[in-house]
Scaffold this motif. Sequence first.
Motif, PDB file in Angstrom:
ATOM      1  N   LEU A  52      59.808  64.979  67.427  1.00  0.00           N
ATOM      2  CA  LEU A  52      60.730  65.958  66.870  1.00  0.00           C
ATOM      3  C   LEU A  52      61.900  65.253  66.178  1.00  0.00           C
ATOM      4  O   LEU A  52      62.329  65.652  65.081  1.00  0.00           O
ATOM      5  CB  LEU A  52      61.259  66.880  67.963  1.00  0.00           C
ATOM      6  N   LEU A  53      62.391  64.191  66.803  1.00  0.00           N
ATOM      7  CA  LEU A  53      63.516  63.443  66.242  1.00  0.00           C
ATOM      8  C   LEU A  53      63.145  62.840  64.891  1.00  0.00           C
ATOM      9  O   LEU A  53      63.925  62.906  63.933  1.00  0.00           O
ATOM     10  CB  LEU A  53      63.938  62.345  67.218  1.00  0.00           C
ATOM     11  N   ASN A  54      61.948  62.259  64.796  1.00  0.00           N
ATOM     12  CA  ASN A  54      61.486  61.693  63.520  1.00  0.00           C
ATOM     13  C   ASN A  54      61.404  62.767  62.448  1.00  0.00           C
ATOM     14  O   ASN A  54      61.742  62.532  61.285  1.00  0.00           O
ATOM     15  CB  ASN A  54      60.116  61.026  63.700  1.00  0.00           C
ATOM     16  N   TYR A  55      60.942  63.947  62.843  1.00  0.00           N
ATOM     17  CA  TYR A  55      60.832  65.051  61.891  1.00  0.00           C
ATOM     18  C   TYR A  55      62.217  65.493  61.413  1.00  0.00           C
ATOM     19  O   TYR A  55      62.426  65.738  60.216  1.00  0.00           O
ATOM     20  CB  TYR A  55      60.104  66.229  62.538  1.00  0.00           C
ATOM     21  N   LEU A  56      63.179  65.572  62.327  1.00  0.00           N
ATOM     22  CA  LEU A  56      64.536  65.997  61.966  1.00  0.00           C
ATOM     23  C   LEU A  56      65.177  65.033  60.970  1.00  0.00           C
ATOM     24  O   LEU A  56      65.857  65.452  60.028  1.00  0.00           O
ATOM     25  CB  LEU A  56      65.411  66.106  63.220  1.00  0.00           C
ATOM     26  N   LYS A  89      59.497  74.298  56.685  1.00  0.00           N
ATOM     27  CA  LYS A  89      59.281  75.440  57.572  1.00  0.00           C
ATOM     28  C   LYS A  89      60.299  75.369  58.707  1.00  0.00           C
ATOM     29  O   LYS A  89      60.691  74.277  59.141  1.00  0.00           O
ATOM     30  CB  LYS A  89      57.860  75.475  58.129  1.00  0.00           C
ATOM     31  N   PRO A  90      60.749  76.515  59.189  1.00  0.00           N
ATOM     32  CA  PRO A  90      61.747  76.505  60.268  1.00  0.00           C
ATOM     33  C   PRO A  90      61.131  76.010  61.569  1.00  0.00           C
ATOM     34  O   PRO A  90      59.929  76.178  61.805  1.00  0.00           O
ATOM     35  CB  PRO A  90      62.172  77.975  60.367  1.00  0.00           C
ATOM     36  N   LEU A 125      81.769  71.834  59.223  1.00  0.00           N
ATOM     37  CA  LEU A 125      80.345  71.839  58.880  1.00  0.00           C
ATOM     38  C   LEU A 125      79.796  70.438  59.068  1.00  0.00           C
ATOM     39  O   LEU A 125      80.366  69.460  58.563  1.00  0.00           O
ATOM     40  CB  LEU A 125      80.142  72.290  57.429  1.00  0.00           C
ATOM     41  N   VAL A 126      78.688  70.318  59.799  1.00  0.00           N
ATOM     42  CA  VAL A 126      78.089  69.011  60.114  1.00  0.00           C
ATOM     43  C   VAL A 126      76.590  69.074  59.899  1.00  0.00           C
ATOM     44  O   VAL A 126      75.939  70.067  60.246  1.00  0.00           O
ATOM     45  CB  VAL A 126      78.354  68.597  61.580  1.00  0.00           C
ATOM     46  N   GLU A 127      76.025  67.986  59.345  1.00  0.00           N
ATOM     47  CA  GLU A 127      74.578  67.853  59.223  1.00  0.00           C
ATOM     48  C   GLU A 127      74.192  66.395  59.447  1.00  0.00           C
ATOM     49  O   GLU A 127      75.056  65.520  59.576  1.00  0.00           O
ATOM     50  CB  GLU A 127      74.091  68.314  57.837  1.00  0.00           C
ATOM     51  N   MET A 128      72.895  66.147  59.485  1.00  0.00           N
ATOM     52  CA  MET A 128      72.392  64.773  59.592  1.00  0.00           C
ATOM     53  C   MET A 128      72.957  63.939  58.437  1.00  0.00           C
ATOM     54  O   MET A 128      73.158  64.445  57.331  1.00  0.00           O
ATOM     55  CB  MET A 128      70.868  64.753  59.515  1.00  0.00           C
TER      56      MET A 128
END
Length: 458
Positions: free
Chosen positions: A80-84, A144-145, A294-297
């Motif tokens: 999941l982490l790799n996908y994120l 996709k969500p 606001l925060v993102e990767m």
Amino acid sequence: MSGSCIAIFRRSYATKTKLTTIFNEDVRQMVLREEIKARKHPGRCSINAKPLPDDLINAVLKTIKASGQLKNVMSDGRLLLNYLYSRHSPTEQNELMEKKQQNRVELEKKYYSENMSEDQKIKFERFINNRVERLVAQRTYNWKPIDYNNKHVCHQYLLSRIAPEYNVIKTLFSDIQQRDPNFAPESLFDFGSGIGTVTLNAKNFWGESLKEYYCVDTSSTMNDLAKLILQEGNPNNEDILPKGLFYRQFLPASPKLKFDLVVSAYTMFELPDIKTRFETLLNLWNKTKKYIVLVEMGTRAGFNLINEARDLLLEISSQNSTKSHVFSPCPHENSCPRYDTDDTPCNFEVSYFSPNIAQQSVLKREHFSYVIIKKGERSKTDEQWPRIVRPVLVRSKHSVCRLCTSSGKLQEIIFTASKNGKIPYWCARSSKWGDRLPIVIKEEEKEVEEDEVKSEQN
């Protein structure tokens, strides 16, 4: 008789920009009076990595162990982490149409023949349509969500993301508290509240003043999980929940609801298109009294989403009577200079210890992109200190700082003790990526003489 060469010297002038740094006098005096150390100047924002609180780790461990799937959660969590980290924002419909048209032109140029019969043309059209669809599907990111209604997925996210997200939010809230010590929010609105890292940190920073925690996440499973973490893994611990805590699955309908602090952390990737993102951001902005975070990767895609949101909110602010300014990280409201200089994202770094759950805790680093916008005009006492946007290069007798300045430019300044003075030099040398430097940068246009040599035949 052979000709001779004569060298003619012509003097020309070129304009060169000279950067001058003016160190903050108040900070200088504080260091001289030994009230603070140069390495702890007031522009320092970075926080030393510390393990997660024991009660938080125990809550995570209890919650995941109760599912009986700890090993699976750990292995699947890495996937999941790799996908994120590899995610991109959804492809817009107009982009899809452009790609289809481009592929159609390429295929028709390659396969079309004027000598085809009507029947062949019909078959050819069918072939082109099918081929275009396949090529576009192959060459387009399939967004996709994530299904956060799946309890196993929620546990994966909890284990893999609790430490980095907790420390990122802690760093941002610390910056607000340090620079605005009188800010005592009474209400918090956490959009996309997820595993509850915003509430956990807000409770630690402003628990005495906060009377309302309004958390919105479309997943009821995630809401239940966040609440359980706050209860330290015990669903019977209702009495330790902060007062005024609410979990909802939808944005509040009333336009009159306002919150002192509005946060959206790691949520914009879950929205299906730019229209939904803009509508959501406008809704959040209208509910903001003082600060929106606001925060993102810290990936290129994450930075693009943050910059998109920054531009939108500043544009909205400029069109109405509600003044606002960028509190952090930018010391300006101009367009981001990153897009003019290179293709790397404007991101920052936080260190954290992975949870000591079924494996040894290790020190890791997380990159993130963010913006904090404050409603109201920028204070006249705000000198808009430049922000360090890449790691400081510490070398023998000099240090190189790459800065985003109040003029909206990226500048590289080399600090030495002989040129800048010992205190500014040590402040720069001890600063980290993401800190502010207590200096003002002046730009001066200076004419530089250039001798041009031209040979002429006599």
